[in-house]
Write an enzyme that holds these catalytic residues in place. Structure first.
Site, PDB file in Angstrom:
ATOM      1  N   ASP A 199      23.363  31.556  42.034  1.00 52.01           N
ATOM      2  CA  ASP A 199      24.553  30.694  42.085  1.00 52.01           C
ATOM      3  C   ASP A 199      24.174  29.168  41.922  1.00 52.01           C
ATOM      4  OD1 ASP A 199      27.184  29.376  42.199  1.00 52.01           O
ATOM      5  OD2 ASP A 199      27.794  31.389  42.912  1.00 52.01           O
ATOM      6  N   SER A 216      35.825  33.089  42.762  1.00 53.09           N
ATOM      7  CA  SER A 216      35.484  31.912  43.090  1.00 53.09           C
ATOM      8  C   SER A 216      36.298  31.275  44.351  1.00 53.09           C
ATOM      9  CB  SER A 216      35.396  30.653  42.220  1.00 53.09           C
ATOM     10  OG  SER A 216      34.474  29.692  42.698  1.00 53.09           O
ATOM     11  N   HIS A 247      27.048  31.941  38.920  1.00 54.90           N
ATOM     12  CA  HIS A 247      28.337  32.170  39.358  1.00 54.90           C
ATOM     13  C   HIS A 247      29.128  32.751  38.614  1.00 54.90           C
ATOM     14  CE1 HIS A 247      31.433  30.976  42.227  1.00 54.90           C
ATOM     15  NE2 HIS A 247      32.131  30.285  41.490  1.00 54.90           N
TER      16      HIS A 247
END
Length: 299
Positions: free
Chosen positions: A227, A109, A283
């Site tokens: 995501d 991330s 994600h």
């Protein structure tokens, strides 16, 4: 809180992403940098993944920790400016003798763009391959969730970003403000962003950044196609909204960043140094088999 970290930040046990084949060989040490709402060392998150990689690959793995405690490291994901974090990690890497001959980097991330900043600002020890999983290389324009934080705190952060992201005190206070990219106010973003606009050479072209980034062997970007955290999803591949609106997307190759070659990505593309991978999950949701198949070749 624990559920948020496990499910959202490093869900390698839970995802349905499929593997194609397996090919792993012993390689360089690995440096990992966690995302928001996570830490270096939770056993159910990056700590467990560190142990998995060390056992499976037989290499030294450093999971970056900011500060001197898990609490400080957790807070760093929201409340310690990325420039300070990058400076500290650069020092850590330089003082680690196990990394003296180079390393491969994996950013989870926002840890992806933080490690890109390391590649551009901290050339020693040498980063060989940079792998970003769900990174936000063109920033974000939305904060749909805040892993590990209460809904009340997340809503407060969301309001700050929506109404005051480029105020100096918010830039200094909230990590996500430093890569908040408002496509409706491109000029304000470029002038006021204290992190992303700099590493993307938006204001001036830093030739050292270009030279250091181009020294990578491979720059691997993984996009999660379902995501629900990163807005827009295409930022994971350096794509973003076309300037002046927040609906239509332009690919990296259509952006001024690429067309004006402000970061040297044209040459990297021509030399096959840019690798774009997809994972059909939310994600950071991937299986160990998917990771072995798709990421091990770069380790």
């Amino acid at each position: 809180m624990i559920r948020s970290v496990v499910v959202l930040m490093i869900g390698f046990v839970l995802s349905g992403c499929q593997a194609r084949s397996s090919n792993a060989t012993e390689g360089l040490p690995i440096v990992m940098w966690h995302g928001m709402g996570d830490t270096c060392c939770f056993p159910f998150s990056l700590g467990g993944f560190k142990s998995f990689l060390e056992g499976d690959l037989g290499v030294y793995v450093k999971s970056v920790e900011i500060g001197n405690s898990i609490v400080t490291d957790f807070k760093s994901g929201y409340l310690i400016h990325p420039n300070r974090q990058v400076e500290e990690v650069c020092r850590q890497l330089g003082e680690d003798p196990k990394l003296a001959n180079g390393y491969n980097a994996i950013g989870f991330s926002q840890g992806g763009q933080f490690l890109r900043a390391i590649a551009q600002r901290c050339p020693a020890p040498k980063m060989n391959n940079l792998i970003t999983l769900g990174g936000q290389h063109q920033g974000v324009f939305g904060l749909p969730d805040c892993p590990s934080l209460s809904s009340k705190t997340c809503e407060y952060f969301r309001q700050l970003l929506n109404y005051a992201a480029y105020a100096r005190w918010v830039q200094d206070y909230l990590v996500q403000a430093t890569y908040w990219h408002d496509p409706l106010n491109e000029y304000v973003y470029k002038e006021s962003s204290t992190f992303l606009a700099d590493i993307n050479n938006e204001r001036t072209v830093n030739e050292t950044y270009i030279e250091n980034l181009q020294s990578l062997n491979k720059f691997v970007m993984v996009k999660f196609t379902k995501d629900k955290i990163v807005q827009p999803i295409e930022s994971q591949w350096f794509g973003y909204y076309k300037p002046g609106q927040d609906r239509d997307i332009q690919k990296l190759e259509e952006s001024d960043l690429f067309l004006k070659n402000r970061l040297g990505l044209q040459e990297m593309h021509q030399r096959n140094k840019l690798v774009f991978l997809e994972c059909e999950g939310n994600h950071l949701q991937f299986t160990k088999d998917w990771f072995k198949t798709n990421i091990y070749p770069f380790l």
